[in-house]
Design an enzyme around this catalytic site. Structure first.
Site, PDB file in Angstrom:
ATOM      1  N   ARG A 162      -6.280  -3.763   9.621  1.00 57.57           N
ATOM      2  CA  ARG A 162      -5.423  -2.449   9.023  1.00 57.57           C
ATOM      3  C   ARG A 162      -4.251  -2.860   8.153  1.00 57.57           C
ATOM      4  O   ARG A 162      -4.058  -2.546   7.303  1.00 57.57           O
ATOM      5  CB  ARG A 162      -5.432  -1.538  10.119  1.00 57.57           C
ATOM      6  CG  ARG A 162      -4.921  -0.041   9.532  1.00 57.57           C
ATOM      7  CD  ARG A 162      -5.997   0.847   9.490  1.00 57.57           C
ATOM      8  NE  ARG A 162      -5.748   2.046   8.844  1.00 57.57           N
ATOM      9  CZ  ARG A 162      -6.173   2.280   7.807  1.00 57.57           C
ATOM     10  NH1 ARG A 162      -7.174   1.546   7.117  1.00 57.57           N
ATOM     11  NH2 ARG A 162      -5.900   3.498   6.899  1.00 57.57           N
ATOM     12  N   TYR A 176      -4.482  -4.787   5.338  1.00 63.51           N
ATOM     13  CA  TYR A 176      -4.616  -4.071   4.147  1.00 63.51           C
ATOM     14  C   TYR A 176      -3.173  -3.335   3.662  1.00 63.51           C
ATOM     15  O   TYR A 176      -3.197  -3.295   2.347  1.00 63.51           O
ATOM     16  CB  TYR A 176      -5.555  -2.738   4.290  1.00 63.51           C
ATOM     17  CG  TYR A 176      -5.718  -1.513   3.529  1.00 63.51           C
ATOM     18  CD1 TYR A 176      -6.178  -2.087   2.116  1.00 63.51           C
ATOM     19  CD2 TYR A 176      -5.434  -0.531   3.754  1.00 63.51           C
ATOM     20  CE1 TYR A 176      -6.203  -0.927   1.276  1.00 63.51           C
ATOM     21  CE2 TYR A 176      -5.026   0.545   2.786  1.00 63.51           C
ATOM     22  CZ  TYR A 176      -5.703   0.222   1.377  1.00 63.51           C
ATOM     23  OH  TYR A 176      -5.645   1.392   0.528  1.00 63.51           O
ATOM     24  N   TYR A 177      -2.297  -2.904   4.620  1.00 61.93           N
ATOM     25  CA  TYR A 177      -1.050  -2.219   4.196  1.00 61.93           C
ATOM     26  C   TYR A 177      -0.197  -2.971   3.711  1.00 61.93           C
ATOM     27  O   TYR A 177       1.037  -2.566   3.042  1.00 61.93           O
ATOM     28  CB  TYR A 177      -0.689  -1.454   5.441  1.00 61.93           C
ATOM     29  CG  TYR A 177      -1.148   0.020   5.395  1.00 61.93           C
ATOM     30  CD1 TYR A 177      -1.230   0.956   4.360  1.00 61.93           C
ATOM     31  CD2 TYR A 177      -1.981   0.461   6.681  1.00 61.93           C
ATOM     32  CE1 TYR A 177      -1.990   2.009   4.422  1.00 61.93           C
ATOM     33  CE2 TYR A 177      -2.882   1.420   6.715  1.00 61.93           C
ATOM     34  CZ  TYR A 177      -2.538   2.588   5.920  1.00 61.93           C
ATOM     35  OH  TYR A 177      -3.180   3.603   5.624  1.00 61.93           O
ATOM     36  N   GLN A 178      -0.199  -4.553   4.086  1.00 60.75           N
ATOM     37  CA  GLN A 178       0.521  -5.346   3.418  1.00 60.75           C
ATOM     38  C   GLN A 178       0.541  -5.429   1.689  1.00 60.75           C
ATOM     39  O   GLN A 178       1.477  -5.478   1.166  1.00 60.75           O
ATOM     40  CB  GLN A 178       0.204  -6.964   3.753  1.00 60.75           C
ATOM     41  CG  GLN A 178       0.131  -7.247   5.163  1.00 60.75           C
ATOM     42  CD  GLN A 178       1.967  -7.386   5.573  1.00 60.75           C
ATOM     43  OE1 GLN A 178       2.618  -7.981   5.141  1.00 60.75           O
ATOM     44  NE2 GLN A 178       2.005  -6.604   6.735  1.00 60.75           N
TER      45      GLN A 178
END
Lengths: 331, 445
Positions: free
Chosen positions: B132, B135-137
């Protein structure tokens, strides 16, 4: 007056898995189970010996096997969980008559849904099979071709056809459906003649009487409905009072048409007298489900000294055993 | 969630309240504490990653094309229909190039490179990063979470390591509840005996140092979150007649973290029975089998199977009310099905309606109902799935183990009767505890 049937013989662990279907010939009994092999036991020997094992008949197990009622017993048909139909023919060898694979109808050759129940015509020339989307296909076994498909719903939208039978005169096909409806088709005209919806719950067994005048149907409703085939009328129910109805899985008429044999999920096998509409014998040797109960064709001679020539039947199911019963006569 | 790169750790107690050392003696024994073995075996994930990075830097120096090897396991590679040449194809090394043939490939290269970079950093620092978080990087680059999930698993597959070896984990999905504690590597303690119905979010097994089993006697793995919540809310793990236990759910199809946790649990406590509670349908059996034997897509992951997981229900005999077993294990609260049925009655109803229930002590009245009332017919897809699993069981090995024999039998019964039933079929107006008490008591004694 009730009739008495005695346990004649039990073949323990006849299969390594639950026995789902039985099919008698004049001299043998074929059985199909959750394992991959079909087995053939002799019914003309008081010990009911195993005379043939057809290995790897159906890899995923076999849920239906059928022979022709009143037929010569030269042909058998079986359906596997993979959806394949196999036609077996008796080949006469020096020692034994053995069944050998004659033909396979692959799942891809039948349109719509998995193939489920199967029945053979008395002359062993035609095969009727149902599908999970409510169709009934009729195959010509000599020409090896599909000759008729009956639809019971909008294309492919029919209710699961759980059971099927062909009348001995070849005139009718009947199918019992999950919706609770029984359909009867006239084979000569190639169309549906009756739609019988009285049972309202899934119909797991349908059977024409030997004279082709009656049709018996049963299933989750736990009662056996009788229909007249001349006008498609509901003429009666067979019920046992004071008993909880269990799902009926199997129906079979005796050769004379006087008695009807039923098997149910609560492990009970019952014999019904048609003329009086009552249950005349109940057997429950096992607590496991009965998946199939079949009369054996009458023998010309007694199986063993002192046994008489009474009628016999066999029941099988979750116990994995074959239990043979005979009528107690003159005792 | 997006900000933390380690495993989530809700309900952290002060470490002082629960410091355990080998010298704890009797206290330790009472708490039944077990250390989780650390897998120190270096399978070279770091060096493999560094080799990869090095080759890319070399390529940059020489000005040649940038290449990352990238393979994906074919889910159907094991199926019989494929011939050998196709299977060989499935194993062939594919590559992702930069600049590549098109924009998609260039983007894929960048995404993959990012993941390798993040994994490398996590490996060097010795911490763990969630998918998760990856992905948010770079949400713009990855576009969706599933892109990251697939890239990570295929990268692990290509390098011949587990996802965890890359120090990448999935965000916790599983829930766990019961009167026991997890001692984390950072010495915090998670008490899993929480009020409410959610239990705690299952931390990843690598973050757990010790488990204090206390008096836990069984583990129940539940397919559905709703069932888990109902049981957790009624504090079933503490109040079961079968003794204290652990409730755990992966909310449907099990994730790797839950499977690994259970696998480790079974390794450190082989005598602790594990039970699986799933719906009576082909999907339920598929979930059970994933816990037991793993999934095809993640076949390269090790220590993620629990072949000993025992299928407690629900089974065909649970819904066929004539079943004699129901009466056998009735804990004395035996009541026979004595009601007589009028044959004309087409509506078969339960007679539970007339029951007066007291919350603590009550007499169980068996449901006198037609099994059809709690079952639904199989859909065409259910039937297809059922046959698929049968085929899977038949083709897996020559010798079929007892577990699989049972699954085969139940699948065949399902197909024969054309019925399925949910866990709720065996409950008593939403209360599953009576049925569970019977089963667990029977199995644990």
């Amino acid at each position: 007056m009730s009739k008495q049937y005695l346990t004649l013989h039990t073949v323990d662990q006849a299969h390594p898995a639950e026995i789902f279907s039985l099919a008698p010939t004049p001299t043998t009994l074929l059985s199909a189970s959750g394992s991959s092999s079909l087995r053939v036991h002799s019914t003309v020997d008081a010990n009911f010996p195993l005379i043939q094992t057809i290995q790897d008949a159906h890899k995923l197990g076999c849920h239906h096997v059928a022979t022709a009622k009143g037929g010569l017993g030269n042909v058998a048909a079986s359906v596997g969980f993979g959806g394949e139909i196999k036609i077996w023919k008796k080949k006469t060898s020096e020692q034994n008559d053995e069944f050998a694979l004659d033909w396979e109808i692959k799942p891809t050759k039948t349109s719509g849904g998995d193939v489920w129940a199967v029945a053979l015509s008395a002359n062993e020339e035609y095969l009727a099979c149902t599908t999970s989307d409510g169709r009934i296909h009729v195959w010509d076994l000599t020409a090896k071709e599909l000759i008729q498909t009956y639809e019971t719903g909008a294309r492919g939208g029919g209710s699961f056809a759980m059971s099927v039978d062909l009348s001995r005169d070849g005139k009718f096909t009947a199918s019992g459906h999950e919706s609770g409806t029984v359909y009867v088709f006239n084979n000569d005209a190639g169309r549906m003649v009756y739609s019988l919806s009285g049972l309202a719950k899934p119909v797991r067994a349908v059977a024409f009487s030997p004279g082709c005048k009656r049709l018996a149907a049963a299933g989750n409703a736990g009662i056996i409905a009788l229909y007249d085939m001349e006008h498609g009328e509901h003429v009666g129910n067979l019920t046992s009072p004071n008993a909880r109805p269990a799902w009926v899985t199997s129906l079979d008429w005796s050769d004379t048409g006087d008695y009807l044999l039923s098997g149910s999920l609560d492990g009970k096998v019952k014999v019904w007298e048609i003329s009086r509409g009552v249950c005349v014998a109940t057997h429950s040797e096992t607590e496991g489900a009965i998946w199939s109960a079949r009369w054996l064709p009458k023998n010309e001679r007694a199986l063993a000294p002192g046994m008489g020539k009474g009628e016999m039947f066999c029941a099988a199911g979750a116990s994995k055993s074959l239990t043979f019963y005979r009528e107690a006569t003159g005792l | 969630m997006s900000s933390d790169s380690t495993c989530p750790s809700p309900s952290v107690k002060s470490p002082d309240t629960f410091i355990t050392t080998p010298s704890d003696g009797p206290l330790s024994a009472a708490r039944n504490i077990v250390s989780i073995p650390r897998s120190n075996s270096d399978n070279g994930a770091l060096s493999k990653i560094e080799d990869l990075l090095e080759s890319i830097i070399d390529a940059l120096d020489t000005g040649s094309e940038l290449v990352i090897p990238f393979r994906r396991p074919r889910p159907d590679a094991a199926s019989q229909t494929q011939d050998l040449s196709q299977q060989r194809d499935a194993r062939q090394v594919e590559v992702v190039r930069f600049p590549g043939r098109n924009v998609q490939e260039a983007k894929k290269f960048e995404a993959l490179f990012r993941i390798i970079e993040l994994s490398h950093e996590a490996l060097l620092k010795g911490n763990v990063i969630t998918k998760r978080n990856i992905y948010y990087q770079h949400p713009d680059l990855f576009r969706s979470q599933s892109v990251v999930d697939v890239l990570v698993d295929n990268l692990a597959f290509t390098l011949g390591v587990g996802r965890r070896d890359l120090n990448i984990v999935a965000a916790a999905k599983g829930l766990i509840a019961g009167p026991f504690e997890l001692v984390m590597l950072d010495c915090s303690v998670q008490n899993c005996d929480q009020p409410g119905d959610v239990g705690i979010l299952l931390p990843c097994i690598e973050a757990i140092d010790k488990i204090a089993f206390n008096s836990v006697r069984w583990v129940l793995v539940i397919e559905k979150e709703a069932t888990f919540r109902t049981l957790a809310a009624s504090r079933y793990a503490k109040e079961s007649q079968a003794g204290h236990g652990i409730l755990i759910t992966a909310k449907g199809f099990p994730d790797l973290a839950t499977r690994k946790f259970l696998s480790v649990l079974h390794t450190v406590r082989p005598g602790l029975p594990l039970f699986g509670l799933v719906d009576f349908d082909p999907h339920g059996i598929a979930i059970l089998r994933t816990y037991q034997y793993g999934s095809k897509r993640l076949d390269h992951e090790v220590d993620a199977t629990i072949p000993d997981l025992k299928w407690i229900g629900i089974r065909s005999h649970d819904i066929m009310s004539h079943n004699p077993l129901n009466a056998d294990v009735n804990l004395g609260n035996h009541s026979q099905s004595t009601q007589e049925w009028s044959i004309q009655e087409s509506q078969l109803c339960t007679r539970n309606g007339s029951q007066i229930e007291r919350p603590t002590k009550r007499i169980r009245v068996h449901k006198l109902q037609d099994p059809g009332d709690v079952c639904a017919p199989l859909t065409p897809n259910d039937r297809k799935k059922g046959v698929e699993i049968l085929r899977d069981i038949r083709s897996s090995t020559e010798h079929i183990v007892e577990n699989e024999m049972q699954q085969m039998l139940e699948l065949q019964r399902m197909l024969m009767l054309n019925i399925k039933a949910e866990i709720q079929a065996v409950d008593d107006y939403g209360d599953l505890t009576t049925w569970l008490n019977e089963r667990l008591y029977h199995e644990c004694s």
